[in-house]
Design a protein around this motif. Structure first.
Motif, PDB file in Angstrom:
ATOM      1  N   TYR A 332     -32.090 -48.767 -45.620  1.00 29.44           N
ATOM      2  CA  TYR A 332     -31.536 -49.428 -44.779  1.00 29.44           C
ATOM      3  C   TYR A 332     -30.509 -48.823 -44.063  1.00 29.44           C
ATOM      4  N   VAL A 333     -29.280 -48.279 -45.062  1.00 29.85           N
ATOM      5  CA  VAL A 333     -28.269 -47.942 -44.383  1.00 29.85           C
ATOM      6  C   VAL A 333     -28.574 -46.407 -43.732  1.00 29.85           C
ATOM      7  N   GLN A 334     -29.369 -45.786 -44.290  1.00 32.55           N
ATOM      8  CA  GLN A 334     -29.675 -44.631 -43.424  1.00 32.55           C
ATOM      9  C   GLN A 334     -30.213 -44.808 -42.118  1.00 32.55           C
ATOM     10  N   ARG A 335     -31.089 -46.043 -41.795  1.00 33.95           N
ATOM     11  CA  ARG A 335     -31.456 -46.292 -40.494  1.00 33.95           C
ATOM     12  C   ARG A 335     -30.051 -46.621 -39.717  1.00 33.95           C
ATOM     13  N   VAL A 336     -29.093 -47.028 -40.221  1.00 34.06           N
ATOM     14  CA  VAL A 336     -27.588 -47.478 -39.484  1.00 34.06           C
ATOM     15  C   VAL A 336     -27.341 -46.072 -39.030  1.00 34.06           C
ATOM     16  N   LYS A 337     -27.320 -45.124 -40.053  1.00 38.72           N
ATOM     17  CA  LYS A 337     -26.632 -44.002 -39.780  1.00 38.72           C
ATOM     18  C   LYS A 337     -27.452 -43.190 -38.618  1.00 38.72           C
ATOM     19  N   PHE A 338     -28.632 -43.294 -38.502  1.00 35.94           N
ATOM     20  CA  PHE A 338     -29.662 -42.763 -37.284  1.00 35.94           C
ATOM     21  C   PHE A 338     -29.175 -43.485 -36.099  1.00 35.94           C
ATOM     22  N   LEU A 339     -28.908 -44.678 -35.966  1.00 36.91           N
ATOM     23  CA  LEU A 339     -28.492 -45.429 -35.110  1.00 36.91           C
ATOM     24  C   LEU A 339     -27.001 -44.723 -34.684  1.00 36.91           C
ATOM     25  N   MET A 340     -26.206 -44.818 -35.475  1.00 42.79           N
ATOM     26  CA  MET A 340     -24.882 -43.930 -35.071  1.00 42.79           C
ATOM     27  C   MET A 340     -25.211 -42.812 -34.571  1.00 42.79           C
ATOM     28  N   ASP A 341     -26.065 -41.770 -35.167  1.00 42.45           N
ATOM     29  CA  ASP A 341     -26.442 -40.499 -34.424  1.00 42.45           C
ATOM     30  C   ASP A 341     -26.901 -40.565 -32.762  1.00 42.45           C
ATOM     31  N   GLU A 342     -27.568 -41.707 -32.823  1.00 44.88           N
ATOM     32  CA  GLU A 342     -28.328 -41.767 -31.250  1.00 44.88           C
ATOM     33  C   GLU A 342     -27.100 -42.415 -30.441  1.00 44.88           C
ATOM     34  N   LEU A 343     -26.318 -43.216 -30.915  1.00 47.72           N
ATOM     35  CA  LEU A 343     -25.122 -43.586 -29.971  1.00 47.72           C
ATOM     36  C   LEU A 343     -24.286 -42.501 -29.685  1.00 47.72           C
ATOM     37  N   ALA A 344     -23.965 -41.608 -30.581  1.00 53.39           N
ATOM     38  CA  ALA A 344     -23.089 -40.438 -30.506  1.00 53.39           C
ATOM     39  C   ALA A 344     -23.753 -39.440 -29.610  1.00 53.39           C
ATOM     40  N   ARG A 345     -25.103 -39.590 -29.227  1.00 58.47           N
ATOM     41  CA  ARG A 345     -25.682 -38.275 -28.504  1.00 58.47           C
ATOM     42  C   ARG A 345     -25.872 -38.691 -26.816  1.00 58.47           C
ATOM     43  N   TYR A 346     -25.658 -40.103 -26.560  1.00 56.81           N
ATOM     44  CA  TYR A 346     -25.434 -40.402 -25.129  1.00 56.81           C
ATOM     45  C   TYR A 346     -24.123 -40.419 -24.476  1.00 56.81           C
ATOM     46  N   GLN A 347     -24.216 -40.452 -23.339  1.00 56.26           N
ATOM     47  CA  GLN A 347     -22.637 -40.614 -22.439  1.00 56.26           C
ATOM     48  C   GLN A 347     -22.590 -41.743 -22.144  1.00 56.26           C
ATOM     49  N   ASP A 348     -21.310 -41.998 -22.574  1.00 58.71           N
ATOM     50  CA  ASP A 348     -20.757 -43.619 -22.079  1.00 58.71           C
ATOM     51  C   ASP A 348     -20.885 -43.710 -20.402  1.00 58.71           C
ATOM     52  N   PRO A 349     -21.436 -44.923 -20.198  1.00 59.14           N
ATOM     53  CA  PRO A 349     -21.454 -45.105 -18.751  1.00 59.14           C
ATOM     54  C   PRO A 349     -20.277 -45.357 -17.820  1.00 59.14           C
ATOM     55  N   HIS A 350     -19.271 -45.576 -18.472  1.00 58.80           N
ATOM     56  CA  HIS A 350     -18.233 -45.956 -17.798  1.00 58.80           C
ATOM     57  C   HIS A 350     -16.983 -44.759 -17.852  1.00 58.80           C
ATOM     58  N   VAL A 351     -17.313 -44.105 -19.049  1.00 59.70           N
ATOM     59  CA  VAL A 351     -16.308 -42.923 -19.035  1.00 59.70           C
ATOM     60  C   VAL A 351     -17.133 -41.780 -19.511  1.00 59.70           C
ATOM     61  N   PRO A 352     -17.549 -41.032 -18.278  1.00 63.97           N
ATOM     62  CA  PRO A 352     -18.571 -40.058 -18.443  1.00 63.97           C
ATOM     63  C   PRO A 352     -18.392 -39.138 -19.400  1.00 63.97           C
ATOM     64  N   GLY A 353     -16.982 -38.449 -19.459  1.00 64.13           N
ATOM     65  CA  GLY A 353     -16.545 -37.366 -20.486  1.00 64.13           C
ATOM     66  C   GLY A 353     -16.855 -37.874 -21.929  1.00 64.13           C
ATOM     67  N   ASP A 354     -17.015 -39.154 -22.191  1.00 66.19           N
ATOM     68  CA  ASP A 354     -16.838 -39.734 -23.629  1.00 66.19           C
ATOM     69  C   ASP A 354     -18.471 -39.745 -23.986  1.00 66.19           C
ATOM     70  N   SER A 355     -18.626 -40.123 -25.403  1.00 70.04           N
ATOM     71  CA  SER A 355     -19.965 -40.490 -25.890  1.00 70.04           C
ATOM     72  C   SER A 355     -19.895 -42.046 -25.880  1.00 70.04           C
ATOM     73  N   LEU A 356     -21.274 -42.470 -25.945  1.00 68.97           N
ATOM     74  CA  LEU A 356     -21.207 -43.731 -25.987  1.00 68.97           C
ATOM     75  C   LEU A 356     -20.841 -44.292 -27.221  1.00 68.97           C
ATOM     76  N   LEU A 357     -20.823 -43.698 -28.450  1.00 69.11           N
ATOM     77  CA  LEU A 357     -20.176 -44.259 -29.467  1.00 69.11           C
ATOM     78  C   LEU A 357     -18.477 -44.349 -29.472  1.00 69.11           C
ATOM     79  N   ASP A 358     -17.838 -43.419 -28.809  1.00 64.56           N
ATOM     80  CA  ASP A 358     -16.403 -43.543 -28.454  1.00 64.56           C
ATOM     81  C   ASP A 358     -16.009 -45.022 -27.959  1.00 64.56           C
ATOM     82  N   HIS A 359     -16.986 -45.464 -27.291  1.00 63.42           N
ATOM     83  CA  HIS A 359     -16.643 -47.122 -26.711  1.00 63.42           C
ATOM     84  C   HIS A 359     -17.411 -48.138 -27.463  1.00 63.42           C
ATOM     85  N   THR A 360     -18.143 -47.713 -28.559  1.00 69.03           N
ATOM     86  CA  THR A 360     -18.938 -48.668 -29.142  1.00 69.03           C
ATOM     87  C   THR A 360     -18.270 -49.103 -30.504  1.00 69.03           C
TER      88      THR A 360
END
Length: 456
Positions: A332-360
Motif C-alpha cells: 500500500y505504501v509503495q503505491r503512495v511512493k509511486f503517486l509522489m513520483d508521478e506528482l514530481a514529474r509533472y509541471q505545476d500549472p500555476h508556477v511553470p518552473g516548479d513541479s506539481l509536487l512543489d505545490h501539493t
C-alpha cells in the motif's frame, strides 16, 4: 481509451466552436490569459489505505502497543532526527518533505468503531458532515466546477461492498474505479467539451428549468420533494457550465490502457493508471483536490505481488505469516511512493518552473490504526509534499511531531508509547482547512493543531 489532447489543440478546438466568441481582439486576449502563469495555488491529495498500517507489533493485542511497523523511531516528541520503520521506510525518498504526526484518535468519543472507521476517517467525529475533501474542493476551485473534488477508488467496492470514504453531507460518494472512464470524464474531446461550454448551453438548461418549475406548481408532498432534489442538480449544472474554464498549464497527451479494474491480476497497473490520471488533472488545473482510496476496509481483493492466495484483510489480522502482514502494508505504501513520483514529474500549472509536487500536500492515512484489534488509537497520519512552502517539515530534513501535548481526548486504555491522551482527527482536518484558507462546519473541538503549517 481516454485521450487528453494537447493544450494548444484544446484551445484551438474551443475557439473553433466559438466558446470564446469570434476571434476578435477580445477573444484572442482571453485565449492568451488562459495560458498565463498565476501565483502559486495549493493542491491537496488525500490517500486512504485499508485496514491500518500495522502501528502495533505482530504479537500486540487489545488496543495496541504502538510498537509496530509504521511510526518512526525517535528520542523526542518534535524532531528531525528519526528513523523510519519497516513500512514507513517505503517513503524514504520523500523523507525531506515529510511530517509524521503521532498521537491521533479517530471516531466518536468513547467508542471503537472497528471497520466502520471508513465512515469517519475524512469526516467529523460524529460522522454527520461532508468529508474534508468536499469542503476543500469548494474552497480551492479548479477550472472545472463539476470536478471540484476528484474521487478515485480503483479497487474500493469491487466486491459489491460500497464502503467509500468520501461524503457529500450524509451521502456516500461513489469513486471513479475505471481509470479510462475517469480520464474520459475529465479530459473531454474538444468537440464534446466545446458543446457543453457553448454560451447557449446554460440558456437551454435554464429554459428547461422554467418548464420544470411550472410542473412543480402542480405537485405536492413526496413527488414535489423528489423534483426539488432534481432541480437542485440542474441548477448546479447550470452554474458549473457558466463557471467552466479551459485547462491551464502544459496539458500533455494522456493515453489510459483499458484493463479490468475488478481483477486482482491487473491491480498494480490499474492503481498506477489512477495516479497518472489524477496527477494529469491536477497539472491541468482541472481540479485542485483529489482523494484516492486504495481498497475498502476489510477488502477481499488479493494483492498478487505479495500473496496470490491470501487476501490483505486476513493478512492485516495476522492470520498468516508475519511476512505477509508486513508485505501487504508495504505494498500500500509503495503505491503512495509511486503517486509522489508521478506528482514530481509533472509541471505545476500555476508556477511553470516548479513541479506539481512543489505545490501539493499529500495526506496519507487509513480508516483504522491497526487491522488486528481493529482500533483507531495512535492513528497513522503523514503529510508530504512541497505544499507551496506551508508544511513545517523540518527545513528539508523531514520531521516527526507528537501532538499529544495538544490533546483533547482521553481513551480508556493506555498506549505504552504515548499514553491515554490524544488529538481528535477532526482537528487535523480543521487545521488543513485553515491552512487552505477555509473552515470546517464540524461540531465539537475544531481548534487547529499548532506546529504543522507555517500559516496556522
Amino acid at each position: 481509451m481516454g485521450i487528453l489532447k494537447s493544450r494548444r489543440r484544446f484551445l484551438a478546438g474551443l475557439a473553433a466552436a466559438s466558446v470564446y466568441g469570434p476571434l476578435t481582439q477580445f477573444g484572442l486576449a482571453r485565449m492568451a490569459l488562459a495560458g498565463q502563469s498565476q501565483q502559486a495555488k495549493l493542491k491537496i491529495v488525500f490517500v486512504v489505505v485499508p485496514d491500518g498500517l500495522a502501528v502495533d507489533s505482530y504479537t500486540g493485542d487489545g488496543f495496541g502497543d504502538g510498537r509496530g511497523l509504521w511510526h518512526p523511531q525517535v528520542q523526542s516528541s518534535d524532531t528531525t532526527a528519526f528513523t523510519l520503520n519497516e513500512v514507513s521506510a517505503e517513503l524514504a525518498a520523500y523523507r525531506n518533505q515529510s511530517l509524521y504526526l503521532r498521537g491521533l484518535i479517530l471516531g466518536p468519543e468513547g467508542a471503537n468503531v472497528g471497520h466502520l472507521g471508513w465512515t469517519f476517517v475524512l469526516r467529523d467525529s460524529a460522522g454527520s458532515q461532508s468529508s474534508i475533501d468536499i469542503l476543500l474542493g469548494q474552497a480551492l476551485p479548479g477550472t472545472e466546477p463539476s470536478h471540484r473534488s476528484l474521487f478515485a477508488g480503483p479497487h474500493a467496492g469491487v466486491d459489491g461492498t460500497p464502503w467509500f470514504v468520501s461524503y457529500q453531507g450524509n451521502a456516500i460518494r461513489t469513486p471513479y474505479r475505471d481509470p479510462v472512464l475517469m480520464a474520459q470524464a475529465l479530459f473531454k474531446e474538444p468537440g464534446l467539451a466545446s458543446s457543453s461550454r457553448q454560451p447557449g448551453g446554460s440558456t437551454l438548461l435554464q429554459t428547461s428549468l422554467a418548464d420544470i418549475q411550472e410542473i412543480k406548481g402542480k405537485l405536492s408532498g413526496a413527488e414535489r420533494q423528489k423534483l426539488d432534489t432534481h432541480l437542485d442538480s440542474v441548477e448546479q449544472v447550470i452554474k458549473d457550465l457558466d463557471l467552466s474554464q479551459p485547462p491551464i498549464g502544459e496539458c500533455k497527451p494522456l493515453t489510459v490502457e483499458p484493463l479490468d479494474y475488478r481483477s486482482a491480476k491487473d491491480r498494480t497497473r490499474i492503481q498506477a493508471n489512477h495516479h497518472q490520471v489524477v496527477a494529469t488533472a491536477l497539472s491541468c488545473g482541472i481540479t485542485r483536490v483529489a482523494t484516492i482510496q486504495i481498497g475498502r476496509s476489510a477488502e477481499s481483493l488479493n494483492i498478487l505481488d505479495v500473496s496470490p492466495g491470501n487476501n490483505p484483510h486476513e493478512c492485516a489480522h495476522r492470520l498468516h505469516q508475519k511476512e505477509l502482514w508486513k508485505g501487504t502494508r508495504q505494498w500500500y505504501v509503495q503505491r503512495v511512493k509511486f503517486l509522489m513520483d508521478e506528482l514530481a514529474r509533472y509541471q505545476d500549472p500555476h508556477v511553470p518552473g516548479d513541479s506539481l509536487l512543489d505545490h501539493t500536500l499529500v495526506v496519507l492515512t487509513s480508516e483504522m490504526a491497526d487491522g488486528a484489534p481493529e482500533h483507531m488509537i495512535d492513528m497513522p497520519l503523514l503529510l508530504m509534499g512541497g505544499a507551496s512552502g506551508l508544511l513545517k517539515s523540518g527545513d528539508g530534513a523531514g520531521r516527526y511531531l507528537d501532538v499529544t501535548s495538544q490533546a483533547d481526548r482521553k481513551h480508556h486504555t493506555g498506549n505504552p508509547v504515548i499514553g491515554q491522551y490524544m488529538v481528535d482527527m477532526q482537528r487535523i482536518w480543521a487545521t488543513i482547512a485553515k491552512a487552505a484558507g477555509t473552515t470546517v462546519p464540524y461540531g465539537g473541538n475544531i481548534e487547529p493543531v499548532s506546529g504543522i503549517f507555517s500559516n496556522v
